[in-house]
Design a protein around this motif. Structure first.
Motif, PDB file in Angstrom:
ATOM      1  N   VAL A 199       8.968  -7.616   0.071  1.00 41.74           N
ATOM      2  CA  VAL A 199       7.731  -8.393  -0.072  1.00 41.74           C
ATOM      3  C   VAL A 199       6.811  -8.160   1.133  1.00 41.74           C
ATOM      4  O   VAL A 199       5.627  -7.820   0.978  1.00 41.74           O
ATOM      5  CB  VAL A 199       8.044  -9.889  -0.260  1.00 41.74           C
ATOM      6  CG1 VAL A 199       6.767 -10.707  -0.292  1.00 41.74           C
ATOM      7  CG2 VAL A 199       8.836 -10.086  -1.555  1.00 41.74           C
ATOM      8  N   ALA A 200       7.382  -8.291   2.343  1.00 41.57           N
ATOM      9  CA  ALA A 200       6.571  -8.057   3.552  1.00 41.57           C
ATOM     10  C   ALA A 200       6.097  -6.604   3.614  1.00 41.57           C
ATOM     11  O   ALA A 200       4.982  -6.320   4.060  1.00 41.57           O
ATOM     12  CB  ALA A 200       7.380  -8.423   4.797  1.00 41.57           C
ATOM     13  N   MET A 201       6.946  -5.678   3.117  1.00 43.19           N
ATOM     14  CA  MET A 201       6.561  -4.260   3.111  1.00 43.19           C
ATOM     15  C   MET A 201       5.374  -4.028   2.177  1.00 43.19           C
ATOM     16  O   MET A 201       4.464  -3.259   2.493  1.00 43.19           O
ATOM     17  CB  MET A 201       7.736  -3.389   2.651  1.00 43.19           C
ATOM     18  CG  MET A 201       8.893  -3.362   3.625  1.00 43.19           C
ATOM     19  SD  MET A 201      10.237  -2.380   2.887  1.00 43.19           S
ATOM     20  CE  MET A 201      11.415  -2.411   4.221  1.00 43.19           C
ATOM     21  N   ALA A 202       5.399  -4.705   1.042  1.00 45.26           N
ATOM     22  CA  ALA A 202       4.295  -4.569   0.090  1.00 45.26           C
ATOM     23  C   ALA A 202       3.004  -5.056   0.729  1.00 45.26           C
ATOM     24  O   ALA A 202       1.964  -4.389   0.653  1.00 45.26           O
ATOM     25  CB  ALA A 202       4.600  -5.375  -1.179  1.00 45.26           C
ATOM     26  N   VAL A 203       3.092  -6.216   1.384  1.00 42.61           N
ATOM     27  CA  VAL A 203       1.903  -6.780   2.033  1.00 42.61           C
ATOM     28  C   VAL A 203       1.383  -5.789   3.090  1.00 42.61           C
ATOM     29  O   VAL A 203       0.178  -5.504   3.151  1.00 42.61           O
ATOM     30  CB  VAL A 203       2.226  -8.155   2.660  1.00 42.61           C
ATOM     31  CG1 VAL A 203       1.061  -8.669   3.492  1.00 42.61           C
ATOM     32  CG2 VAL A 203       2.565  -9.162   1.551  1.00 42.61           C
ATOM     33  N   ALA A 204       2.309  -5.203   3.875  1.00 44.53           N
ATOM     34  CA  ALA A 204       1.915  -4.238   4.914  1.00 44.53           C
ATOM     35  C   ALA A 204       1.252  -3.009   4.295  1.00 44.53           C
ATOM     36  O   ALA A 204       0.348  -2.413   4.895  1.00 44.53           O
ATOM     37  CB  ALA A 204       3.128  -3.832   5.739  1.00 44.53           C
ATOM     38  N   ASP A 205       1.686  -2.646   3.080  1.00 48.98           N
ATOM     39  CA  ASP A 205       1.114  -1.472   2.404  1.00 48.98           C
ATOM     40  C   ASP A 205      -0.147  -1.815   1.609  1.00 48.98           C
ATOM     41  O   ASP A 205      -0.659  -0.969   0.870  1.00 48.98           O
ATOM     42  CB  ASP A 205       2.148  -0.864   1.433  1.00 48.98           C
ATOM     43  CG  ASP A 205       3.230  -0.086   2.169  1.00 48.98           C
ATOM     44  OD1 ASP A 205       3.067   0.148   3.387  1.00 48.98           O
ATOM     45  OD2 ASP A 205       4.236   0.278   1.520  1.00 48.98           O
ATOM     46  N   GLY A 206      -0.593  -3.060   1.697  1.00 46.75           N
ATOM     47  CA  GLY A 206      -1.802  -3.462   0.974  1.00 46.75           C
ATOM     48  C   GLY A 206      -1.586  -3.674  -0.517  1.00 46.75           C
ATOM     49  O   GLY A 206      -2.541  -3.697  -1.294  1.00 46.75           O
ATOM     50  N   VAL A 207      -0.316  -3.802  -0.930  1.00 49.84           N
ATOM     51  CA  VAL A 207      -0.029  -4.080  -2.343  1.00 49.84           C
ATOM     52  C   VAL A 207      -0.020  -5.598  -2.516  1.00 49.84           C
ATOM     53  O   VAL A 207       0.670  -6.297  -1.763  1.00 49.84           O
ATOM     54  CB  VAL A 207       1.348  -3.500  -2.750  1.00 49.84           C
ATOM     55  CG1 VAL A 207       1.740  -3.928  -4.161  1.00 49.84           C
ATOM     56  CG2 VAL A 207       1.344  -1.980  -2.622  1.00 49.84           C
ATOM     57  N   SER A 208      -0.761  -6.110  -3.463  1.00 49.79           N
ATOM     58  CA  SER A 208      -0.789  -7.572  -3.546  1.00 49.79           C
ATOM     59  C   SER A 208       0.464  -8.111  -4.233  1.00 49.79           C
ATOM     60  O   SER A 208       1.045  -7.491  -5.119  1.00 49.79           O
ATOM     61  CB  SER A 208      -2.072  -8.094  -4.179  1.00 49.79           C
ATOM     62  OG  SER A 208      -2.223  -7.531  -5.436  1.00 49.79           O
ATOM     63  N   VAL A 209       0.863  -9.270  -3.735  1.00 50.70           N
ATOM     64  CA  VAL A 209       2.093  -9.901  -4.212  1.00 50.70           C
ATOM     65  C   VAL A 209       1.690 -11.181  -4.941  1.00 50.70           C
ATOM     66  O   VAL A 209       1.040 -12.050  -4.361  1.00 50.70           O
ATOM     67  CB  VAL A 209       3.035 -10.229  -3.035  1.00 50.70           C
ATOM     68  CG1 VAL A 209       4.328 -10.845  -3.559  1.00 50.70           C
ATOM     69  CG2 VAL A 209       3.323  -8.981  -2.218  1.00 50.70           C
ATOM     70  N   VAL A 210       2.059 -11.266  -6.211  1.00 50.84           N
ATOM     71  CA  VAL A 210       1.667 -12.417  -7.021  1.00 50.84           C
ATOM     72  C   VAL A 210       2.931 -13.123  -7.520  1.00 50.84           C
ATOM     73  O   VAL A 210       4.047 -12.650  -7.306  1.00 50.84           O
ATOM     74  CB  VAL A 210       0.797 -11.972  -8.215  1.00 50.84           C
ATOM     75  CG1 VAL A 210      -0.509 -11.363  -7.717  1.00 50.84           C
ATOM     76  CG2 VAL A 210       1.553 -10.985  -9.096  1.00 50.84           C
ATOM     77  N   SER A 211       2.741 -14.271  -8.176  1.00 50.40           N
ATOM     78  CA  SER A 211       3.916 -14.981  -8.686  1.00 50.40           C
ATOM     79  C   SER A 211       3.643 -15.495 -10.093  1.00 50.40           C
ATOM     80  O   SER A 211       2.497 -15.576 -10.525  1.00 50.40           O
ATOM     81  CB  SER A 211       4.279 -16.154  -7.770  1.00 50.40           C
ATOM     82  OG  SER A 211       3.277 -17.141  -7.854  1.00 50.40           O
ATOM     83  N   ALA A 212       4.721 -15.808 -10.790  1.00 50.64           N
ATOM     84  CA  ALA A 212       4.626 -16.487 -12.076  1.00 50.64           C
ATOM     85  C   ALA A 212       5.725 -17.545 -12.062  1.00 50.64           C
ATOM     86  O   ALA A 212       6.693 -17.434 -11.308  1.00 50.64           O
ATOM     87  CB  ALA A 212       4.832 -15.511 -13.226  1.00 50.64           C
TER      88      ALA A 212
END
Ligand code: UD1
Ligand code: CA
Length: 454
Positions: A199-212
């Motif tokens: 999750v933190a890696m995605a944020v660092a790569d500029g990939v947005s993290v969403v939830s359902a």
């Protein structure tokens, strides 16, 4: 979409030799619930990660109609390490959904919502708010946006106060997932490769993290112990009971019903307390099931009345029939319309035509019984000579006197009558009375013995 199901954990707290994911919920292994849910999403690839009790897990997969990929995780170094084992099986061009073999009740609707939220290139996590989030990964948000997940053992005071938790179920873009999993470190409290660190890696790569969010917390509840298994069983049974009530089925007590398979009910069906239904059971219009009956892979015809304490397995019961109380219908039983099977009667691999009766204490095995036949109390078909089984044929309108033994192969002709106590070893001709017992005699002047005085 790819689906990966994590099922390598051993489940020590189950205190069982059986791998955790093979423990049944509603008669079906936990892992099978998850595979069935995954299949309803029509994934292009499906891979199960197995480890502990691997042979038994592979056997379960082999018994299924579809081919499912399996990857061994040995040793188990964490959830991230587990997903890494599936990478060779995954199609990089579509997202990957990660499920857990010990989380059996997630709805297809919740997963569809999660997949929709992720789209082709975002990371999406199924989260819930829990009153007691102890032990679970917490969702850390900044300005409302998910920035990372922190595990219970790694969390500080403030993080432990977070009530939004990681269900573990997530969807990730697959090419990115490969990069992230390759970069995981295990420098944390448990020395494991945490899937949650992506999750933190995605944020660092500029990939947005969403939830359902699922519609209920139990959708993401996992099984770690027999206590949790029993809790989920009750929730699942409650859901089934509510669905039946909504369809118009009368349940005398919805809390005392167990459906371990598929129960299909017509209109005006009534089910008393303590009944168990296994496999595929069909109850036609107006069927009534008495208390404490067990019905397995059976079809019960319209208006039939199953009285309490019956055991019915792989059998067909005709319309308007009356069964029990205390009747046992074994595999291969086919009863036509208006057949009466009473207390302590066992029927196996037999066809009984319309309007026939066996009301008390009988065994009918490997028999073909016509219409309007009356089988008296205590009648037994002797179908087995210790080595082979033979058939008994009883034609229409026959009357079998009480306490008769029919030594198969043997035929009772149309309209024949057997006298009570007959041991039938040859065919009984149609329309005649056949009796095999010795003639009754009375001895005149006979006196009872008297005690000899010593
Ligand atoms: C994990 C999550 C946590 C989440 C929780 C939900 C991580 C690091 N943490 O916790 O954020 O709140 O699930 O229940 O992912 N498994 C393997 N191989 C392994 C380890 C686990 O296959 O090496 C499987 C287990 O069989 C189980 C699932 O993964 O089905 C989750 O493992 P478990 O140990 O129960 O969860 P946690 O790691 O405690
Ligand atoms: Ca763990």
């Amino acid at each position: 979409m790819n689906v990966v199901i994590l099922a390598a954990g051993m489940g020590k707290r189950m205190q069982s030799a059986l791998p955790k994911v093979l423990h049944p919920l509603a008669g079906k292994p936990l892992l099978s619930h998850v595979i069935d849910t995954a299949q309803s999403l029509s994934p292009s690839r499906l891979c199960v990660i197995y480890g502990h009790g691997g042979a038994a897990v592979l056997e379960l997969l082999a018994r299924r109609p579809e081919t499912i990929a399996a990857a061994l995780q040995e040793p188990q170094l964490g959830t991230g390490h587990a997903v890494r084992q599936a990478l060779p099986e995954l199609d990089e061009n579509v997202p990957t959904l990660i499920l857990y073999g010990d989380v059996p009740l997630t709805s297809v609707a919740a997963l569809r919502a999660l997949v929709a939220a992720a789209g082709p290139d975002q990371l999406a996590i199924l989260t819930v708010e829990q009153d007691d989030p102890f032990g679970l990964g917490r969702i850390v948000r900044e300005n409302g946006k998910i920035v990372r997940i922190v595990e219970q053992k790694d969390a500080n005071e403030a993080e432990r106060a977070i009530r939004e938790i990681n269900s573990g179920i997530m969807v990730a873009p697959t090419a990115r997932l490969k990069q992230w999993l390759g970069a995981l470190q295990n420098n944390n409290a448990q020395g494991e490769f945490y899937l949650t660190d992506i999750v933190a890696m995605a944020v660092a790569d500029g990939v947005s993290v969403v939830s359902a969010q699922p519609s209920a917390v139990w959708e993401v509840a996992g099984v770690n112990s027999k206590v949790q298994l029993a809790e989920l069983e009750r929730i699942h049974q409650g859901n089934i009971a509510r669905r039946l009530l909504e369809q118009g089925v009368t349940l005398l007590d919805p809390a005392r019903l167990d459906v371990r398979g598929e129960l299909i009910c017509g209109r005006d069906v009534s089910i008393d307390v303590g009944c168990i239904f296994e496999g595929k059971v069909e109850l036609a219009d107006g069927v009534s099931i008495g208390a404490h009956s067990v019905i397995v892979n059976a079809r019960i015809g319209a208006g039939a009345n199953i009285k309490p304490f019956c055991h019915i397995e792989q059998a067909v019961v005709g319309a308007a029939s009356i069964i029990g109380p205390y009747a046992r219908l074994r595999p291969g039983t086919e009863l036509a319309e208006d057949v009466h099977i009473g207390n302590f009667v066992e029927i196996k691999n037999s066809q009984i035509a319309a309007h026939s009766k066996a009301n008390h204490l009988a065994y009918v095995g490997d028999a073909t019984v016509g219409s309007r036949v009356n089988i008296g109390a205590g009648t037994i078909t002797c179908n087995y000579d210790g080595a082979n089984k033979f058939r008994t044929v009883i034609e229409d309108d026959a009357f079998i006197g009480s306490d008769s033994q029919l030594i198969a192969p043997v035929t009772v002709g149309k309209g024949a009558t057997l006298g009570a106590g007959t041991t039938l070893s040859k065919d009984a001709p149609a329309g005649q009375l056949t009796i095999s017992r010795a003639r009754q005699v009375s001895i005149e002047g006979w006196t009872r013995p008297v005690k000899v005085k010593k």
